[in-house]
Design a protein around this motif. Structure first.
Motif, PDB file in Angstrom:
ATOM      1  N   GLY A   1       0.849  -1.320  -0.069  1.00  0.00           N
ATOM      2  CA  GLY A   1      -0.092   0.131  -0.118  1.00  0.00           C
ATOM      3  C   GLY A   1       0.979   1.219  -0.039  1.00  0.00           C
ATOM      4  O   GLY A   1       0.588   2.482   0.540  1.00  0.00           O
TER       5      GLY A   1
ATOM      6  N   GLY B   1       1.044  11.960  10.363  1.00  0.00           N
ATOM      7  CA  GLY B   1       0.581  11.004   9.626  1.00  0.00           C
ATOM      8  C   GLY B   1      -1.111  10.595  10.174  1.00  0.00           C
ATOM      9  O   GLY B   1      -1.516  10.752  11.144  1.00  0.00           O
TER      10      GLY B   1
ATOM     11  N   LYS C   1      -2.436   7.739  10.046  1.00  0.00           N
ATOM     12  CA  LYS C   1      -2.034   6.467  10.903  1.00  0.00           C
ATOM     13  C   LYS C   1      -2.067   6.927  12.338  1.00  0.00           C
ATOM     14  O   LYS C   1      -2.959   6.298  12.957  1.00  0.00           O
ATOM     15  CB  LYS C   1      -1.083   5.720  10.462  1.00  0.00           C
ATOM     16  CG  LYS C   1      -0.958   4.407  11.242  1.00  0.00           C
ATOM     17  CD  LYS C   1       0.491   3.676  10.860  1.00  0.00           C
ATOM     18  CE  LYS C   1       0.358   2.181  11.455  1.00  0.00           C
ATOM     19  NZ  LYS C   1       1.577   1.388  10.800  1.00  0.00           N
TER      20      LYS C   1
ATOM     21  N   TYR D   1      -9.188  -0.979   7.522  1.00  0.00           N
ATOM     22  CA  TYR D   1      -7.924  -0.586   7.495  1.00  0.00           C
ATOM     23  C   TYR D   1      -7.767  -0.930   9.138  1.00  0.00           C
ATOM     24  O   TYR D   1      -8.316  -0.446   9.948  1.00  0.00           O
ATOM     25  CB  TYR D   1      -7.800   0.832   7.601  1.00  0.00           C
ATOM     26  CG  TYR D   1      -6.355   1.618   7.695  1.00  0.00           C
ATOM     27  CD1 TYR D   1      -5.236   1.119   7.139  1.00  0.00           C
ATOM     28  CD2 TYR D   1      -6.312   2.553   8.582  1.00  0.00           C
ATOM     29  CE1 TYR D   1      -4.077   1.652   7.377  1.00  0.00           C
ATOM     30  CE2 TYR D   1      -4.967   3.145   8.791  1.00  0.00           C
ATOM     31  CZ  TYR D   1      -3.948   2.765   8.169  1.00  0.00           C
ATOM     32  OH  TYR D   1      -2.862   3.249   8.482  1.00  0.00           O
TER      33      TYR D   1
ATOM     34  N   ASN E   1     -10.029   1.670   1.698  1.00  0.00           N
ATOM     35  CA  ASN E   1      -9.014   0.774   1.794  1.00  0.00           C
ATOM     36  C   ASN E   1      -9.469  -0.378   2.605  1.00  0.00           C
ATOM     37  O   ASN E   1      -9.779   0.003   3.644  1.00  0.00           O
ATOM     38  CB  ASN E   1      -7.625   1.326   2.342  1.00  0.00           C
ATOM     39  CG  ASN E   1      -6.549   0.309   2.511  1.00  0.00           C
ATOM     40  OD1 ASN E   1      -6.475  -0.651   2.045  1.00  0.00           O
ATOM     41  ND2 ASN E   1      -5.475   0.528   3.392  1.00  0.00           N
TER      42      ASN E   1
ATOM     43  N   ALA F   1      -7.824   9.466   3.447  1.00  0.00           N
ATOM     44  CA  ALA F   1      -6.490   9.336   2.745  1.00  0.00           C
ATOM     45  C   ALA F   1      -6.316   9.171   1.432  1.00  0.00           C
ATOM     46  O   ALA F   1      -5.246   9.457   0.954  1.00  0.00           O
ATOM     47  CB  ALA F   1      -5.870   8.288   3.642  1.00  0.00           C
ATOM     48  N   TYR F   2      -7.380   8.705   0.795  1.00  0.00           N
ATOM     49  CA  TYR F   2      -7.347   8.545  -0.773  1.00  0.00           C
ATOM     50  C   TYR F   2      -8.022   9.408  -1.440  1.00  0.00           C
ATOM     51  O   TYR F   2      -8.483   9.071  -2.709  1.00  0.00           O
ATOM     52  CB  TYR F   2      -7.627   7.133  -1.202  1.00  0.00           C
ATOM     53  CG  TYR F   2      -6.702   6.168  -0.238  1.00  0.00           C
ATOM     54  CD1 TYR F   2      -5.656   5.735  -0.990  1.00  0.00           C
ATOM     55  CD2 TYR F   2      -7.070   5.474   1.028  1.00  0.00           C
ATOM     56  CE1 TYR F   2      -4.591   5.043  -0.254  1.00  0.00           C
ATOM     57  CE2 TYR F   2      -6.124   4.691   1.461  1.00  0.00           C
ATOM     58  CZ  TYR F   2      -4.921   4.454   0.883  1.00  0.00           C
ATOM     59  OH  TYR F   2      -4.202   3.502   1.623  1.00  0.00           O
TER      60      TYR F   2
ATOM     61  N   SER G   1      -4.108  13.034   4.398  1.00  0.00           N
ATOM     62  CA  SER G   1      -2.882  12.764   4.522  1.00  0.00           C
ATOM     63  C   SER G   1      -2.009  13.246   3.270  1.00  0.00           C
ATOM     64  O   SER G   1      -2.724  13.248   2.077  1.00  0.00           O
ATOM     65  CB  SER G   1      -2.602  11.339   4.645  1.00  0.00           C
ATOM     66  OG  SER G   1      -1.308  10.924   4.400  1.00  0.00           O
TER      67      SER G   1
ATOM     68  N   SER H   1       0.472  11.501   2.226  1.00  0.00           N
ATOM     69  CA  SER H   1       1.112  10.328   1.873  1.00  0.00           C
ATOM     70  C   SER H   1       0.908   9.674   0.258  1.00  0.00           C
ATOM     71  O   SER H   1       1.681   9.481  -0.428  1.00  0.00           O
ATOM     72  CB  SER H   1       0.848   9.218   2.931  1.00  0.00           C
ATOM     73  OG  SER H   1       1.421   9.372   4.098  1.00  0.00           O
TER      74      SER H   1
ATOM     75  N   ARG I   1       6.179  11.991   5.797  1.00  0.00           N
ATOM     76  CA  ARG I   1       5.245  12.000   6.936  1.00  0.00           C
ATOM     77  C   ARG I   1       4.772  13.593   7.060  1.00  0.00           C
ATOM     78  O   ARG I   1       5.383  14.549   7.787  1.00  0.00           O
ATOM     79  CB  ARG I   1       5.977  11.761   8.376  1.00  0.00           C
ATOM     80  CG  ARG I   1       6.788  10.473   8.132  1.00  0.00           C
ATOM     81  CD  ARG I   1       5.918   9.210   7.807  1.00  0.00           C
ATOM     82  NE  ARG I   1       4.673   8.972   8.589  1.00  0.00           N
ATOM     83  CZ  ARG I   1       3.520   8.437   8.044  1.00  0.00           C
ATOM     84  NH1 ARG I   1       3.561   8.460   6.724  1.00  0.00           N
ATOM     85  NH2 ARG I   1       2.445   8.417   8.757  1.00  0.00           N
TER      86      ARG I   1
ATOM     87  N   ALA J   1       0.436  15.017   7.540  1.00  0.00           N
ATOM     88  CA  ALA J   1      -0.882  14.758   7.289  1.00  0.00           C
ATOM     89  C   ALA J   1      -1.963  15.648   8.270  1.00  0.00           C
ATOM     90  O   ALA J   1      -1.072  16.556   8.637  1.00  0.00           O
ATOM     91  CB  ALA J   1      -1.477  13.367   7.959  1.00  0.00           C
TER      92      ALA J   1
ATOM     93  N   TYR K   1      -6.638   0.868  -5.288  1.00  0.00           N
ATOM     94  CA  TYR K   1      -6.906  -0.423  -4.789  1.00  0.00           C
ATOM     95  C   TYR K   1      -7.880  -1.278  -5.763  1.00  0.00           C
ATOM     96  O   TYR K   1      -8.815  -0.648  -6.011  1.00  0.00           O
ATOM     97  CB  TYR K   1      -7.294  -0.586  -3.459  1.00  0.00           C
ATOM     98  CG  TYR K   1      -6.158  -0.038  -2.486  1.00  0.00           C
ATOM     99  CD1 TYR K   1      -4.928  -0.427  -2.611  1.00  0.00           C
ATOM    100  CD2 TYR K   1      -6.574   1.150  -1.634  1.00  0.00           C
ATOM    101  CE1 TYR K   1      -4.084   0.112  -1.722  1.00  0.00           C
ATOM    102  CE2 TYR K   1      -5.512   1.424  -0.652  1.00  0.00           C
ATOM    103  CZ  TYR K   1      -4.165   0.767  -0.785  1.00  0.00           C
ATOM    104  OH  TYR K   1      -3.145   1.592   0.111  1.00  0.00           O
TER     105      TYR K   1
HETATM  106  N1  PLP Z   1      -5.768   5.602   6.177  1.00  0.00           N
HETATM  107  C1  PLP Z   1      -5.600   4.611   5.370  1.00  0.00           C
HETATM  108  C2  PLP Z   1      -6.888   4.223   5.093  1.00  0.00           C
HETATM  109  C3  PLP Z   1      -4.453   3.936   4.844  1.00  0.00           C
HETATM  110  O1  PLP Z   1      -4.741   3.096   3.966  1.00  0.00           O
HETATM  111  C4  PLP Z   1      -3.176   4.578   5.273  1.00  0.00           C
HETATM  112  C5  PLP Z   1      -1.940   4.093   4.838  1.00  0.00           C
HETATM  113  O2  PLP Z   1      -2.151   2.971   4.011  1.00  0.00           O
HETATM  114  C6  PLP Z   1      -3.118   5.631   6.235  1.00  0.00           C
HETATM  115  C7  PLP Z   1      -4.387   6.110   6.769  1.00  0.00           C
HETATM  116  C8  PLP Z   1      -1.911   6.076   6.725  1.00  0.00           C
HETATM  117  O3  PLP Z   1      -1.477   7.208   6.387  1.00  0.00           O
HETATM  118  P1  PLP Z   1      -0.256   7.969   6.820  1.00  0.00           P
HETATM  119  O4  PLP Z   1       0.836   7.819   5.948  1.00  0.00           O
HETATM  120  O5  PLP Z   1      -0.576   9.595   6.695  1.00  0.00           O
HETATM  121  O6  PLP Z   1       0.193   7.710   8.219  1.00  0.00           O
END
Ligand code: PLP
Length: 411
Positions: free
Chosen positions: A43, A108, A110, A133, A188, A218-219, A247, A249, A258, A260, A348
């Motif tokens: 990913g 991030g 995450k 996720y 995701n 995030a997407y 994010s 990312s 990093r 977000a 995806y």
């Molecule tokens: N949210 C989802 C749904 C993700 O798939 C991901 C990363 O794969 C993230 C958050 C993580 O994002 P970041 O890199 O900003 O921590």
């Protein structure tokens, strides 16, 4: 007396999937040293940071080495110069008004999606879509909100909302009211998106049931179709019930850099045990100022360059590149009769396994016969069984090669 651990950590089971994948791939590579394995399970982005970003990044690093422009601790919430760009570019054009103190820059999505649960009571009921996720689930397991995992792979106290072929991967509203709802769209791992009307149902539900939606966007940058909301705040009333995570990312290649941000509108309220309302914005601010010291200055400068005309053009090109891969994957798999989802508004592609194969059987078949690594859908939750995730994060050459190999399989 020995120190006791937080035993909730022992309840976490799911992440073994990624080590299991690595073990199987490693074993296969050792047994078949000549096999040219193509990894389509990751990913992570594969294209580098845009040039506009690295230029500004480098300049800001130089500033930090000069006594005249050196900066120490910055604001925990992020520098205004970045937050203003975020509001001006990601929200204002969509008719969404945000003030600077409603946006929290972080390292991030995450961390933020994992940490946000801290500001809610341990008795809060939590709903997640399934597949999901894993961070949303595991952060609540660690906190002690879920109880143990049961034989069916579900945590006892979590509410699972299945997203499967049967419901077109569109989550249905929970039958019993829940406090917190994690939604991630574009999703995701399924790659599916919600239309404005579909997301509006969730916002209405949250308003009627006093729930909070934790919306992971995030997407967002991969959205291609009209009528797919880029922000939950495009939906009327969402400011009162939703927190949004974004994010840099996946749009600008910041996975290793990093940066977000999280939006917590001041209207979103939680309640203390006496029934008094408290702004979640103040609680999140409290949490961040205590436990986080901000994103480094050069990275925030670099993130600003994402919004420059050159930055935008480079990002568009990368996203188009990945989405071309996504459409090659979709079309090739459809041509050989597989049922595929996602890949239109997201990088995806969610593939239904052929026949009655389970996720791992299909994973092994692709590895053995086509030297392709996917991610078994069951790793994202029980409703992911019978699916496999492929990603468009690869070179065009590898994507085409992988699809050629799959096309030769008799499935
Ligand atoms: N949210 C989802 C749904 C993700 O798939 C991901 C990363 O794969 C993230 C958050 C993580 O994002 P970041 O890199 O900003 O921590």
């Amino acid at each position: 007396m020995a120190v006791k651990i937080n035993e909730n950590y022992l309840l976490i089971k799911s992440n073994y999937i990624f080590s299991e994948i690595n073990q199987r791939v490693e074993k296969y590579q050792n047994d078949n040293p000549d096999a040219d394995i193509i990894r389509m399970g990751i990913g992570d982005v594969t294209r580098p940071l845009p040039e506009a970003v690295t230029r500004k990044f480098t300049e800001a690093v130089q500033e930090m080495g000069d006594a005249k422009s050196f900066r120490g601790y910055g604001p925990e919430q992020g520098y205004d110069f970045l937050i203003e760009e975020i509001i001006k570019n990601d929200y204002a054009p969509r008719g969404i008004d945000l003030s600077v103190d409603e946006v929290f820059v972080s390292d991030g999505a995450k961390c933020d999606t994992g940490n946000i649960q801290e500001i809610f009571d341990l008795s809060s009921t939590v709903a997640v879509t399934d597949p999901v996720y894993p961070v949303y689930v595991e952060s609540n397991v660690m906190a002690g909100r879920t109880g143990p995992m049961m034989d069916d792979g579900r945590y006892q106290k979590l509410v699972y909302i299945p997203c499967t072929e049967e419901n077109g991967f569109i989550p249905e509203l929970p039958e019993t009211p829940v406090d917190l709802i994690y939604l991630c769209f574009p999703n995701n791992p399924t790659g599916m998106a919600l239309t404005t009307e579909q997301l509006a149902q969730w916002v209405d539900y949250a308003r009627e049931n006093n729930s909070i939606i934790l919306f992971d966007a995030a997407y967002e940058a991969y959205i291609q179709e009209d009528n797919i909301p880029h922000s939950i705040y495009e939906i009327e009333g969402a400011r009162e019930v939703a927190i949004e995570f974004r994010s840099f990312s996946k749009n600008a290649g910041f996975t290793g850099t990093r940066c977000a941000y999280t939006v917590v509108p001041k209207e979103v309220m939680g309640f203390d045990s006496a029934g008094n309302p408290h702004s979640l914005n103040s609680l999140w601010n409290r949490r961040q100022t205590t436990k986080f010291n901000g994103v480094s200055y050069p990275i925030q400068v670099a993130a600003c360059a994402v919004y420059s005309p050159e930055g935008r053009a480079e990002i568009r090109e990368s996203i188009d590149y990945y989405m071309q891969n996504a459409s090659i994957i979709r079309n090739s798999l459809k041509d050989i009769g597989l049922r595929v989802y996602g890949g239109v508004n997201s990088p995806y592609i969610w593939v239904k396994t052929p026949g009655d194969m389970n996720s791992w059987e299909f994973f092994d078949l692709l590895l053995d016969e086509a030297h392709i690594v996917g991610t078994p859908g069951v790793g994202f939750g029980p409703s992911g069984e019978g699916y496999l995730r492929l990603t468009a994060f690869n070179t065009l050459e590898n994507t085409e090669k992988a699809m050629e190999r799959i096309s030769k399989l008799s499935l």
